[in-house]
Scaffold this motif. Structure first.
Motif, mmCIF file in Angstrom:
data_model
loop_
_atom_site.group_PDB
_atom_site.id
_atom_site.type_symbol
_atom_site.label_atom_id
_atom_site.label_comp_id
_atom_site.label_asym_id
_atom_site.label_seq_id
_atom_site.Cartn_x
_atom_site.Cartn_y
_atom_site.Cartn_z
ATOM 1 N N LEU A 271 0.562 -0.683 0.015
ATOM 2 C CA LEU A 271 0.172 0.122 -0.229
ATOM 3 C C LEU A 271 0.709 1.831 0.223
ATOM 4 N N GLY A 272 2.111 1.491 0.285
ATOM 5 C CA GLY A 272 2.999 2.736 0.085
ATOM 6 C C GLY A 272 3.159 2.715 1.039
ATOM 7 N N LYS A 273 2.965 2.643 1.932
ATOM 8 C CA LYS A 273 3.526 2.750 3.985
ATOM 9 C C LYS A 273 4.648 3.003 3.997
ATOM 10 N N VAL A 274 5.745 1.841 3.328
ATOM 11 C CA VAL A 274 6.960 1.786 3.850
ATOM 12 C C VAL A 274 7.744 2.431 2.127
ATOM 13 N N TYR A 275 8.813 2.932 2.499
ATOM 14 C CA TYR A 275 9.889 3.434 1.696
ATOM 15 C C TYR A 275 10.924 3.143 1.634
ATOM 16 N N GLY A 276 11.814 2.235 0.708
ATOM 17 C CA GLY A 276 12.817 0.993 0.523
ATOM 18 C C GLY A 276 12.299 0.069 2.035
ATOM 19 N N VAL B 186 6.218 13.792 4.488
ATOM 20 C CA VAL B 186 5.797 14.504 3.505
ATOM 21 C C VAL B 186 7.426 15.149 3.713
ATOM 22 N N ALA B 187 8.209 14.956 4.998
ATOM 23 C CA ALA B 187 9.283 15.385 5.113
ATOM 24 C C ALA B 187 10.615 14.897 3.384
ATOM 25 N N ILE B 188 10.675 13.998 3.247
ATOM 26 C CA ILE B 188 10.896 13.110 2.461
ATOM 27 C C ILE B 188 10.995 13.452 0.918
ATOM 28 N N ILE B 189 9.522 13.845 0.600
ATOM 29 C CA ILE B 189 8.692 14.765 -0.168
ATOM 30 C C ILE B 189 9.549 15.823 0.200
ATOM 31 N N MET B 190 9.195 16.531 0.646
ATOM 32 C CA MET B 190 9.350 18.067 0.306
ATOM 33 C C MET B 190 11.148 18.291 0.274
ATOM 34 N N ALA B 191 12.288 17.242 0.927
ATOM 35 C CA ALA B 191 13.447 17.487 0.171
ATOM 36 C C ALA B 191 13.678 17.181 -0.845
ATOM 37 N N LYS B 192 12.755 16.017 -1.868
ATOM 38 C CA LYS B 192 13.062 15.261 -2.917
ATOM 39 C C LYS B 192 12.626 16.415 -4.076
ATOM 40 N N THR B 193 11.556 17.066 -3.820
ATOM 41 C CA THR B 193 11.203 17.704 -4.910
ATOM 42 C C THR B 193 11.479 19.263 -4.508
ATOM 43 N N ALA C 103 1.916 20.733 0.113
ATOM 44 C CA ALA C 103 1.987 20.953 -1.516
ATOM 45 C C ALA C 103 2.391 18.947 -1.215
ATOM 46 N N ALA C 104 3.326 19.256 -0.606
ATOM 47 C CA ALA C 104 4.030 17.533 -0.797
ATOM 48 C C ALA C 104 2.609 16.310 0.311
ATOM 49 N N ARG C 105 2.591 17.833 1.121
ATOM 50 C CA ARG C 105 0.978 16.434 2.058
ATOM 51 C C ARG C 105 -0.059 16.616 0.706
ATOM 52 N N ASN C 106 -0.606 17.517 0.174
ATOM 53 C CA ASN C 106 -1.191 17.216 -1.315
ATOM 54 C C ASN C 106 -1.325 16.390 -2.684
ATOM 55 N N LEU C 107 0.399 16.417 -3.276
ATOM 56 C CA LEU C 107 0.918 15.208 -3.465
ATOM 57 C C LEU C 107 1.200 14.358 -3.062
ATOM 58 N N LEU C 108 1.038 14.010 -1.292
ATOM 59 C CA LEU C 108 1.125 12.528 -0.951
ATOM 60 C C LEU C 108 -0.412 12.128 -1.213
ATOM 61 N N ARG D 290 6.656 6.559 -2.695
ATOM 62 C CA ARG D 290 7.915 6.379 -3.675
ATOM 63 C C ARG D 290 6.680 6.858 -5.842
ATOM 64 N N LYS D 291 5.268 6.838 -5.447
ATOM 65 C CA LYS D 291 4.590 7.062 -6.787
ATOM 66 C C LYS D 291 4.551 8.761 -6.480
ATOM 67 N N ALA D 292 4.912 9.601 -5.026
ATOM 68 C CA ALA D 292 4.818 11.276 -5.192
ATOM 69 C C ALA D 292 5.718 11.393 -6.080
ATOM 70 N N ILE D 293 6.982 10.779 -5.717
ATOM 71 C CA ILE D 293 8.040 10.963 -6.340
ATOM 72 C C ILE D 293 8.373 11.199 -7.913
#
Length: 296
Positions: A216-221, A266-273, A279-284, A292-295
């Motif tokens: 379901l995407g609750k894990v990254y790596g 949210v923090a990871i998406i902020m850092a990577k994008t 905006a990161a929260r909306n993308l998520l 992974r899908k968000a990035i």
């Protein structure tokens, strides 16, 4: 009256005088038997994987996951369900554990609760379980009346059903879309299914919930990016996760965590994008919670 002595989980393993052994001999004996559990689980991996796929499908479409059992099996289901919110950031209603006799039975056995088919049906009805949900029936013996009643009611409501038992000729498998039978053999302490059978059920539950949450995407790596930062230890873990996934410094990770209100995803998406927290929260949200899908 059913002859329970024919059940593998009720059989005496061998004629051994446990009460004459030293403490070291007892634990060595138990450890040798426990080594067999993982191999018994291994034989059921294709079915466990099928169950993970079924759970993922239901949860991805707005459904819920219910574990239901009596005694040790019920407590194990409640344990796994209660670990999902802090580990994966899920709502407490997404994965729920139900035990025969209600909350009181978590700490103290409720007499005859597991013998009631009707009580099992009622507990399913109370939670308005329907076609979108999945119910996992837990019973080491594979024939607990309470669990049978719950599965029958779940089936009547068109919910998906999964069963986990430790006997080959069990009854609950007949009510299951996916039947998992982990044959660990008789217990060191005859009939005490909190031992090998309990360990086997816990291992299977670990795989069901963790596997589904990964899908379901609750894990990254292999990181618990959805962990809830509810104490100092977890707040520091969130910072480490941000650092490991984005290669930023501790100070930057601290700032990102604060801006994201402790939400590592949210923090990871902020850092990577380069997006801000909103905006990161909306993308998520638009990516069904998958970093992974968000990035990508």
């Amino acid at each position: 009256m059913e002859n329970l002595s024919q059940l593998t989980t009720e059989m005496r393993m061998e004629d051994i005088e446990l009460d004459t052994l030293s403490s070291l001999e007892i634990v060595k004996y138990m450890n040798e038997e426990d080594k067999k559990v993982a191999f018994a689980v291994e034989k059921e991996l294709p079915k466990i994987a099928k169950a993970v796929d079924l759970i993922t499908e239901k949860l991805n479409n707005g459904g819920r996951l219910f574990y239901i059992g009596a005694g040790t099996s019920g407590r194990l289901g409640i344990l796994d369900a209660s670990e999902c919110p802090p580990t994966f950031g899920t709502d407490s209603s997404l994965v729920q554990g139900i035990i025969a006799g209600g909350p009181q039975a978590i700490m103290q056995a409720v007499e005859n609760a597991e013998d009631s088919v009707e009580l099992g049906r009622e507990d399913i009805e109370k939670r308005n379980i329907s076609q979108g949900d999945v119910v996992v029936g837990l019973a080491a013996s594979g024939r607990t009346p309470y669990v049978i009643g719950a599965l029958q009611e779940a089936k009547a409501r068109a919910a998906a059903t999964i069963t986990i038992s430790c006997n080959a000729n069990d009854k609950i498998s007949k009510i299951a879309d996916v039947a998992i039978n982990i044959l660990v053999g008789p217990e060191v302490l005859a009939g005490s299914t909190r031992l090998k059978a309990g360990t086997a059920q816990k291992m299977a539950l670990n795989m069901l919930s963790t596997g589904a949450m990964i899908r379901l995407g609750k894990v990254y790596g292999n990181l618990m990016v959805a962990v809830q930062a509810t104490n100092e230890k977890l707040r520091e873990r969130v910072k480490r996760i941000i650092m490991e996934t984005t290669n930023v410094s501790y100070d930057t990770a601290t700032k990102l965590s604060e801006q994201a209100n402790g939400d590592a995803t949210v923090a990871i998406i902020m850092a990577k994008t380069g997006l801000d927290a909103e905006a990161a929260r909306n993308l998520l949200a638009n990516s069904n919670g998958s970093i992974r899908k968000a990035i990508n």
